[in-house]
Design a protein around this motif. Structure first.
Motif, PDB file in Angstrom:
ATOM      1  N   THR A  94       0.829  -1.199   0.000  1.00 35.71           N
ATOM      2  CA  THR A  94       0.000   0.000   0.000  1.00 35.71           C
ATOM      3  C   THR A  94       0.868   1.256   0.000  1.00 35.71           C
ATOM      4  OG1 THR A  94      -1.983   0.976   0.999  1.00 35.71           O
ATOM      5  CG2 THR A  94      -0.218   0.368   2.502  1.00 35.71           C
ATOM      6  N   ASP A  95       0.280   2.367  -0.404  1.00 37.48           N
ATOM      7  CA  ASP A  95       0.992   3.646  -0.453  1.00 37.48           C
ATOM      8  C   ASP A  95       0.709   4.526   0.760  1.00 37.48           C
ATOM      9  OD1 ASP A  95       2.075   3.215  -3.148  1.00 37.48           O
ATOM     10  OD2 ASP A  95      -0.001   3.440  -3.816  1.00 37.48           O
ATOM     11  N   LEU A  96      -0.399   4.261   1.446  1.00 38.85           N
ATOM     12  CA  LEU A  96      -0.813   5.065   2.597  1.00 38.85           C
ATOM     13  C   LEU A  96      -1.707   4.220   3.480  1.00 38.85           C
ATOM     14  CD1 LEU A  96      -1.074   7.982   3.948  1.00 38.85           C
ATOM     15  CD2 LEU A  96      -3.226   8.153   2.677  1.00 38.85           C
ATOM     16  N   VAL A  97      -1.600   4.427   4.790  1.00 38.55           N
ATOM     17  CA  VAL A  97      -2.482   3.768   5.747  1.00 38.55           C
ATOM     18  C   VAL A  97      -3.350   4.821   6.425  1.00 38.55           C
ATOM     19  CG1 VAL A  97      -2.643   2.328   7.809  1.00 38.55           C
ATOM     20  CG2 VAL A  97      -0.770   1.967   6.183  1.00 38.55           C
ATOM     21  N   VAL A  98      -4.631   4.543   6.550  1.00 38.97           N
ATOM     22  CA  VAL A  98      -5.530   5.383   7.347  1.00 38.97           C
ATOM     23  C   VAL A  98      -5.853   4.619   8.626  1.00 38.97           C
ATOM     24  CG1 VAL A  98      -7.805   6.462   7.497  1.00 38.97           C
ATOM     25  CG2 VAL A  98      -6.520   6.561   5.348  1.00 38.97           C
ATOM     26  N   ASP A  99      -5.470   5.185   9.744  1.00 40.35           N
ATOM     27  CA  ASP A  99      -5.701   4.587  11.056  1.00 40.35           C
ATOM     28  C   ASP A  99      -7.035   5.093  11.597  1.00 40.35           C
ATOM     29  OD1 ASP A  99      -5.743   3.848  13.730  1.00 40.35           O
ATOM     30  OD2 ASP A  99      -4.182   5.269  14.329  1.00 40.35           O
ATOM     31  N   ALA A 100      -8.083   4.285  11.419  1.00 38.35           N
ATOM     32  CA  ALA A 100      -9.421   4.617  11.922  1.00 38.35           C
ATOM     33  C   ALA A 100      -9.866   3.546  12.909  1.00 38.35           C
ATOM     34  CB  ALA A 100     -10.413   4.737  10.769  1.00 38.35           C
ATOM     35  N   ILE A 101      -8.956   3.154  13.797  1.00 33.87           N
ATOM     36  CA  ILE A 101      -9.255   2.066  14.733  1.00 33.87           C
ATOM     37  C   ILE A 101      -9.926   2.592  15.993  1.00 33.87           C
ATOM     38  CG2 ILE A 101      -8.278   0.176  16.086  1.00 33.87           C
ATOM     39  CD1 ILE A 101      -6.042  -0.035  14.025  1.00 33.87           C
ATOM     40  N   PHE A 102      -9.230   3.477  16.719  1.00 36.87           N
ATOM     41  CA  PHE A 102      -9.773   4.008  17.968  1.00 36.87           C
ATOM     42  C   PHE A 102      -9.799   5.529  17.932  1.00 36.87           C
ATOM     43  CE2 PHE A 102      -7.445   0.107  19.617  1.00 36.87           C
ATOM     44  CZ  PHE A 102      -8.578  -0.683  19.657  1.00 36.87           C
ATOM     45  N   GLY A 103     -10.865   6.108  18.501  1.00 38.54           N
ATOM     46  CA  GLY A 103     -11.002   7.558  18.535  1.00 38.54           C
ATOM     47  C   GLY A 103     -10.928   8.115  19.936  1.00 38.54           C
ATOM     48  N   PHE A 104     -11.669   9.215  20.186  1.00 40.82           N
ATOM     49  CA  PHE A 104     -11.523   9.923  21.459  1.00 40.82           C
ATOM     50  C   PHE A 104     -12.082   9.143  22.645  1.00 40.82           C
ATOM     51  CE2 PHE A 104     -15.719  11.661  20.117  1.00 40.82           C
ATOM     52  CZ  PHE A 104     -16.450  11.426  21.267  1.00 40.82           C
ATOM     53  N   SER A 105     -12.915   8.127  22.415  1.00 40.65           N
ATOM     54  CA  SER A 105     -13.512   7.386  23.529  1.00 40.65           C
ATOM     55  C   SER A 105     -12.677   6.191  23.966  1.00 40.65           C
ATOM     56  CB  SER A 105     -14.919   6.910  23.147  1.00 40.65           C
ATOM     57  OG  SER A 105     -14.864   6.054  22.015  1.00 40.65           O
ATOM     58  N   PHE A 106     -11.517   5.975  23.330  1.00 43.91           N
ATOM     59  CA  PHE A 106     -10.703   4.810  23.655  1.00 43.91           C
ATOM     60  C   PHE A 106     -10.119   4.906  25.054  1.00 43.91           C
ATOM     61  CE2 PHE A 106      -6.438   2.971  24.012  1.00 43.91           C
ATOM     62  CZ  PHE A 106      -6.738   1.632  23.835  1.00 43.91           C
ATOM     63  N   SER A 107     -10.115   3.767  25.753  1.00 44.29           N
ATOM     64  CA  SER A 107      -9.427   3.659  27.039  1.00 44.29           C
ATOM     65  C   SER A 107      -9.133   2.184  27.287  1.00 44.29           C
ATOM     66  CB  SER A 107     -10.286   4.229  28.184  1.00 44.29           C
ATOM     67  OG  SER A 107     -11.479   3.479  28.337  1.00 44.29           O
ATOM     68  N   GLY A 108      -8.186   1.919  28.180  1.00 51.42           N
ATOM     69  CA  GLY A 108      -7.869   0.544  28.516  1.00 51.42           C
ATOM     70  C   GLY A 108      -6.778  -0.043  27.649  1.00 51.42           C
ATOM     71  N   ALA A 109      -6.629  -1.364  27.744  1.00 56.79           N
ATOM     72  CA  ALA A 109      -5.575  -2.068  27.010  1.00 56.79           C
ATOM     73  C   ALA A 109      -6.003  -2.349  25.576  1.00 56.79           C
ATOM     74  CB  ALA A 109      -5.244  -3.371  27.721  1.00 56.79           C
ATOM     75  N   VAL A 110      -5.032  -2.370  24.678  1.00 56.57           N
ATOM     76  CA  VAL A 110      -5.291  -2.715  23.281  1.00 56.57           C
ATOM     77  C   VAL A 110      -5.278  -4.238  23.148  1.00 56.57           C
ATOM     78  CG1 VAL A 110      -4.491  -2.513  20.914  1.00 56.57           C
ATOM     79  CG2 VAL A 110      -4.202  -0.593  22.491  1.00 56.57           C
ATOM     80  N   ARG A 111      -6.326  -4.773  22.588  1.00 64.58           N
ATOM     81  CA  ARG A 111      -6.425  -6.218  22.422  1.00 64.58           C
ATOM     82  C   ARG A 111      -6.212  -6.592  20.955  1.00 64.58           C
ATOM     83  NH1 ARG A 111     -10.446  -4.779  26.095  1.00 64.58           N
ATOM     84  NH2 ARG A 111     -10.287  -5.787  28.142  1.00 64.58           N
ATOM     85  N   GLU A 112      -5.903  -7.878  20.757  1.00 65.37           N
ATOM     86  CA  GLU A 112      -5.766  -8.378  19.398  1.00 65.37           C
ATOM     87  C   GLU A 112      -7.129  -8.405  18.720  1.00 65.37           C
ATOM     88  OE1 GLU A 112      -3.086  -8.618  17.999  1.00 65.37           O
ATOM     89  OE2 GLU A 112      -1.572  -8.987  19.542  1.00 65.37           O
ATOM     90  N   PRO A 113      -7.165  -8.248  17.400  1.00 62.62           N
ATOM     91  CA  PRO A 113      -6.021  -8.190  16.489  1.00 62.62           C
ATOM     92  C   PRO A 113      -5.381  -6.808  16.368  1.00 62.62           C
ATOM     93  CG  PRO A 113      -8.011  -8.011  15.213  1.00 62.62           C
ATOM     94  CD  PRO A 113      -8.458  -8.188  16.646  1.00 62.62           C
ATOM     95  N   PHE A 114      -5.888  -5.823  17.131  1.00 62.27           N
ATOM     96  CA  PHE A 114      -5.442  -4.454  16.908  1.00 62.27           C
ATOM     97  C   PHE A 114      -4.065  -4.154  17.486  1.00 62.27           C
ATOM     98  CE2 PHE A 114     -10.167  -4.015  16.730  1.00 62.27           C
ATOM     99  CZ  PHE A 114     -10.236  -3.757  15.367  1.00 62.27           C
ATOM    100  N   ALA A 115      -3.630  -4.906  18.505  1.00 63.61           N
ATOM    101  CA  ALA A 115      -2.288  -4.680  19.042  1.00 63.61           C
ATOM    102  C   ALA A 115      -1.237  -4.920  17.952  1.00 63.61           C
ATOM    103  CB  ALA A 115      -2.044  -5.601  20.233  1.00 63.61           C
ATOM    104  N   GLU A 116      -1.407  -6.006  17.210  1.00 67.05           N
ATOM    105  CA  GLU A 116      -0.466  -6.317  16.124  1.00 67.05           C
ATOM    106  C   GLU A 116      -0.517  -5.251  15.032  1.00 67.05           C
ATOM    107  OE1 GLU A 116       0.542 -10.025  13.065  1.00 67.05           O
ATOM    108  OE2 GLU A 116      -1.484  -9.791  13.869  1.00 67.05           O
ATOM    109  N   VAL A 117      -1.704  -4.765  14.741  1.00 66.80           N
ATOM    110  CA  VAL A 117      -1.873  -3.753  13.696  1.00 66.80           C
ATOM    111  C   VAL A 117      -1.204  -2.444  14.103  1.00 66.80           C
ATOM    112  CG1 VAL A 117      -3.565  -2.349  12.460  1.00 66.80           C
ATOM    113  CG2 VAL A 117      -3.980  -4.795  12.797  1.00 66.80           C
ATOM    114  N   ILE A 118      -1.407  -2.032  15.355  1.00 68.13           N
ATOM    115  CA  ILE A 118      -0.793  -0.793  15.828  1.00 68.13           C
ATOM    116  C   ILE A 118       0.724  -0.913  15.830  1.00 68.13           C
ATOM    117  CG2 ILE A 118      -0.527   0.714  17.849  1.00 68.13           C
ATOM    118  CD1 ILE A 118      -3.528   0.085  18.436  1.00 68.13           C
ATOM    119  N   GLU A 119       1.243  -2.070  16.229  1.00 69.68           N
ATOM    120  CA  GLU A 119       2.693  -2.276  16.195  1.00 69.68           C
ATOM    121  C   GLU A 119       3.221  -2.189  14.770  1.00 69.68           C
ATOM    122  OE1 GLU A 119       2.962  -6.018  18.154  1.00 69.68           O
ATOM    123  OE2 GLU A 119       3.175  -5.130  20.173  1.00 69.68           O
ATOM    124  N   ALA A 120       2.447  -2.708  13.812  1.00 69.97           N
ATOM    125  CA  ALA A 120       2.865  -2.628  12.402  1.00 69.97           C
ATOM    126  C   ALA A 120       2.865  -1.188  11.913  1.00 69.97           C
ATOM    127  CB  ALA A 120       1.943  -3.489  11.538  1.00 69.97           C
TER     128      ALA A 120
END
Length: 236
Positions: free
Chosen positions: A118-144
């Motif tokens: 890909t040429d660009l990634v749009v991160d639309a996973i978590f917004g202003f209401s996010f709190s707590g620990a990041v769970r899979e599969p999103f932990a791997e995605v955020i690390e990437a």
């Protein structure tokens, strides 16, 4: 113009008021937010820089904004691919997903592989209401996203960041610095820790509503739904 920030609590209250006294529906606000995201993509990464856009969507409203943005990006001539692993059983999100399928927009379950092409990634996973620990599969995605050399544009917040205190002290997202950020309605306090290009979008606040929440209306130009704001102009 210097723009004031909006806490998570006030952002939630403002959204609630927009959908009550303001008479907006969630569909309307999400459409306007997603349109703003698509314009930020076009401004930050025009099609001439590469048309392949990987949109990572979470299960909430931030993900819905990403779904709307992808439809607009397809109309602009981009080639979006959707990563949407946690799909809520909700009529609104189901309709947005169906629209993308009707536009023949691809979906993938393999984010790391899609990221390679890909040429660009749009991160639309978590917004202003996010709190707590990041769970899979999103932990791997955020690390990437944290380690990729592909440019990333985050929607409202870099995913895993706390709206008030910025990046987490440890774990996925500790060193995540997207290349661009589109703040929706108003910037959030986390911009104190952010270092990339910053846009504000969401052109739906009345003058009275902006004054009630002590916000400076961005100087939108013409038909633009976004304004780029230098970070040094933020009132933290």
């Amino acid at each position: 113009m210097a723009l004031k920030t909006l806490s998570a609590e006030k952002a939630a209250a403002l959204d609630k008021e927009l959908m009550s006294d303001g008479a907006f529906s969630l569909d309307q606000l999400m459409e306007l937010a997603g349109l703003s995201v698509s314009q930020a993509v076009y401004k930050f990464h025009p099609p001439g820089k590469g048309k392949k856009v990987l949109v990572a969507c979470g299960p909430g409203n931030n993900g819905g904004d990403g779904l709307v943005a992808a439809r607009h990006l397809k109309m602009y001539g981009y080639e979006p691919t959707m990563y949407y692993p946690k799909r809520p059983k909700n009529e609104l999100y189901e309709r947005l997903t169906k629209q993308l399928q009707d536009f023949e927009i691809a979906f993938t379950e393999d984010f790391p592989s899609a990221l390679k092409s890909t040429d660009l990634v749009v991160d639309a996973i978590f917004g202003f209401s996010f709190s707590g620990a990041v769970r899979e599969p999103f932990a791997e995605v955020i690390e990437a996203m944290e380690t990729t050399k592909t440019p990333v544009l985050a929607v409202d917040a870099p995913s895993s960041w706390n709206i008030g205190s910025g990046p987490p002290e440890s774990g996925p997202g500790k060193n995540f610095q997207p290349n661009a950020l589109i703040s929706l309605t108003a910037a959030k306090p986390l911009v104190k820790w952010y270092k990339g290009r910053h846009f504000v979008g969401g052109r739906f606040l009345s003058k009275a509503m902006a004054e009630k929440y002590d916000l400076d209306a961005p100087a939108y130009q013409g038909v633009d739904q976004i304004v780029e704001v230098p970070l040094q102009d933020q009132k933290l």
